[in-house]
Write a protein that holds these residues in place. Structure first.
Motif, PDB file in Angstrom:
ATOM      1  N   ALA A  77     -10.757 -14.175  46.348  1.00  9.16           N
ATOM      2  CA  ALA A  77     -10.992 -13.355  47.540  1.00  9.16           C
ATOM      3  C   ALA A  77     -12.458 -12.956  47.647  1.00  9.16           C
ATOM      4  CB  ALA A  77     -10.100 -12.113  47.505  1.00  9.16           C
ATOM      5  N   ASN A  78     -13.071 -12.723  46.509  1.00  8.49           N
ATOM      6  CA  ASN A  78     -14.490 -12.350  46.508  1.00  8.49           C
ATOM      7  C   ASN A  78     -15.363 -13.515  46.971  1.00  8.49           C
ATOM      8  OD1 ASN A  78     -16.514 -10.350  45.884  1.00  8.49           O
ATOM      9  ND2 ASN A  78     -17.087 -11.611  44.133  1.00  8.49           N
ATOM     10  N   TRP A  82     -13.594 -12.111  51.588  1.00 11.06           N
ATOM     11  CA  TRP A  82     -12.625 -11.120  52.064  1.00 11.06           C
ATOM     12  C   TRP A  82     -12.907  -9.748  51.472  1.00 11.06           C
ATOM     13  CZ3 TRP A  82      -8.294 -15.017  50.509  1.00 11.06           C
ATOM     14  CH2 TRP A  82      -8.315 -16.094  51.404  1.00 11.06           C
TER      15      TRP A  82
END
Length: 234
Positions: A77-78, A82
């Motif tokens: 996600a990083n 996001w």
């Protein structure tokens, strides 16, 4: 989910990226994807493997699978934008998560019989006449050494769960009993009755010993993170 599946999925990702670039459908760097997403993918796949590939469920295995899966998802996600956490911060979160894992394991262990645990030390059962019963052995930065040749086997069927983090396990079994063993290792190696396996993630099964009525059967389930597992007959 064995190591070849992890490697296969990574190769498919890289190959698909090169193909889309060659067809002019995208301008992505496969090496950038490899560097940025290799470790998140490894964490996610290994975490899933801990959750879905086990024959016998244990608290340690499920919790470790969830921890690895959460780390991989957070890193992914990083990288996808996001969330915005520096890479060094992501790795800095790893050790607090490990501490939480240790604390939960100790609390859970305290509520059940048949569990032995150690931190910064080892568990040894090598003295003559020790009682072999179904048990869970769990260590952090330590090792597990079990010599079943010297044990008094109290049950026809015995199940041993052995989990080590930053450590290893060595189990010696006699030739007179039946042993059904499975070992799972992350960033380490496994030696099962003369066969060696290793890599980022590896999981293998072996059986050894005679079969017949009246012969004790010992089931051994080993899990090791950043360490190794060795089970052999002597």
């Amino acid at each position: 989910m064995r190591l070849r599946y992890i490697i296969g999925l990574i190769l498919i990702l890289l190959g698909g990226t090169v193909l889309t670039n060659a067809l002019g459908l995208a301008t992505l760097s496969p090496w950038h994807l490899f560097i940025e997403y290799f470790w998140p993918i490894v964490f996610i796949l290994v975490g899933l493997a801990f959750l879905v590939s086990t024959r016998v469920w244990s608290f340690s295995r499920v919790l470790m699978g969830l921890v690895l899966l959460a780390i991989g998802v957070l890193m992914m996600a990083n990288h996808a934008g996001w969330i915005h956490i520096p890479t060094t911060k992501v790795w800095a979160l790893f050790w607090p998560v490990v501490l939480i894992f240790i604390g939960l394991q100790l609390l859970f262990s305290a509520r059940r019989d048949g569990r032995s645990w150690a931190i910064l030390s080892g568990i040894s059962r090598q003295h003559p006449g020790w009682k072999l019963r179904s048990n869970d052995y769990w260590t952090i930065m330590g090792g597990v050494n079990l010599d079943l040749r010297k044990a008094e086997i109290l049950e026809d069927n015995t199940t041993l769960q052995v989990t080590t983090v930053l450590g290893g396990a060595e189990i010696v079994v006699p030739e007179t009993i039946r042993v059904i063993c499975d070992g799972t290792c992350v960033l380490g190696g496994i030696h099962l009755f003369g066969h060696d396996y290793g890599g980022v993630y590896t999981s293998h099964d072996e059986e050894h010993g005679p079969v017949g009525a009246g012969i004790p059967v010992v089931h051994i389930h080993c899990t090791s993170i950043l360490g190794g597992v060795k089970v052999f007959a002597k």
